[in-house]
Scaffold this active site. Sequence first.
Site, PDB file in Angstrom:
ATOM      1  N   GLU A 178     -55.070  31.053 -12.727  1.00  0.00           N
ATOM      2  CA  GLU A 178     -56.488  30.708 -12.856  1.00  0.00           C
ATOM      3  C   GLU A 178     -56.798  29.267 -12.467  1.00  0.00           C
ATOM      4  OE1 GLU A 178     -58.610  32.453 -16.189  1.00  0.00           O
ATOM      5  OE2 GLU A 178     -56.756  33.358 -16.909  1.00  0.00           O
ATOM      6  N   HIS A 270     -58.788  25.802 -29.192  1.00  0.00           N
ATOM      7  CA  HIS A 270     -59.715  25.915 -28.080  1.00  0.00           C
ATOM      8  C   HIS A 270     -61.137  25.782 -28.612  1.00  0.00           C
ATOM      9  CE1 HIS A 270     -59.131  29.979 -29.694  1.00  0.00           C
ATOM     10  NE2 HIS A 270     -60.347  30.269 -29.250  1.00  0.00           N
TER      11      HIS A 270
END
EC number: 3.6.1.59
Length: 330
Positions: A178, A270
């Site tokens: 990614e 996160h």
Amino acid sequence: MANVAAKREISSAEGEELSREAKRAKGDDKNGEESGNEPEWENILSTFTTTSVLSDSAREKIMFLHGKMAGDEAVVVLEKTPIREDSLAELFRDSKLRLDMRNDIYSSYRLQAPSHLNEIKTTVVCPATEKHVKKYRRQESFLVEETGDDYRSVTLPYIQEQSLSLQWVYNILEKKAEAERVVYDDPDPEVGFVLLPDLKWDQKQVDDLYLIAIARQKDIKSLRDLSSEHLPLLHNIFHKGKAAILERYNLPASKLRVYLHYQPSYYHLHVHFTKLGHDAPGCGVERAHLLSDVIQNLQTDPQYYRTRTLWFPLRADDGLLGRFKEARRL
């Protein structure tokens, strides 16, 4: 039109878990692209056979399926993509309509849009474990009260035994997957992070913007691990994340919701960045904690999240819920 990708979760307790620990389909180490070229069309679902419908919502145009693909257990999520404002002229010009009903000033039609405006966003988890299957199955939820002692005696042991693989997270941090999707990358090992679009966002319109900042530190599992020593990291994510979104998407900080989940869907720190007003999954008060509040709480009390009582939802078949029942805490 509301973004069904952002509303995909049927159970309020399991909000935004859908895409992230998914394998991004098999072969995600190349992320479907090579040398920056557009990936070729393929049909990896040609061998998929449905075993059961885990959950579905006609209102939100989404369906969660369990089955097998080339002999492996798999979960497939099908969701209709939102109608984009910039495609309306083409939609009206090139679609076919068939009249269903007309009554005075009212009429309804079945509209067949051009194929490229009628896509179905598809997420594949393969090979899927029983935990994936359970996670996507529609279930009743319960609100759990967790003290600091409960976390250490009940939740933490369960996390250490049961948490899903974080290899896909490390692949992103190490630029093995990614890399072309990254919006911002701060390589500092202590306060650095990678900012990239969440898979729930199709990146076609800013109204449903959804990005994730993944911390480079690997020893912070969740909100519970945070203390005042992590304030530089949190400040860095908060300010540089907002600045990167302003530069890339021209969206000011005043239009952003920046928050952490507890419980999170995976245990590596996160932070979620969504557009204010977008009904993103898991943004409710029972699960979301604004990063600005987290920073302020840690400035007031360095051990705030290690001692305070937190509430969060769990689904009926969640193993952690079973542990709380065994400990007579529910």
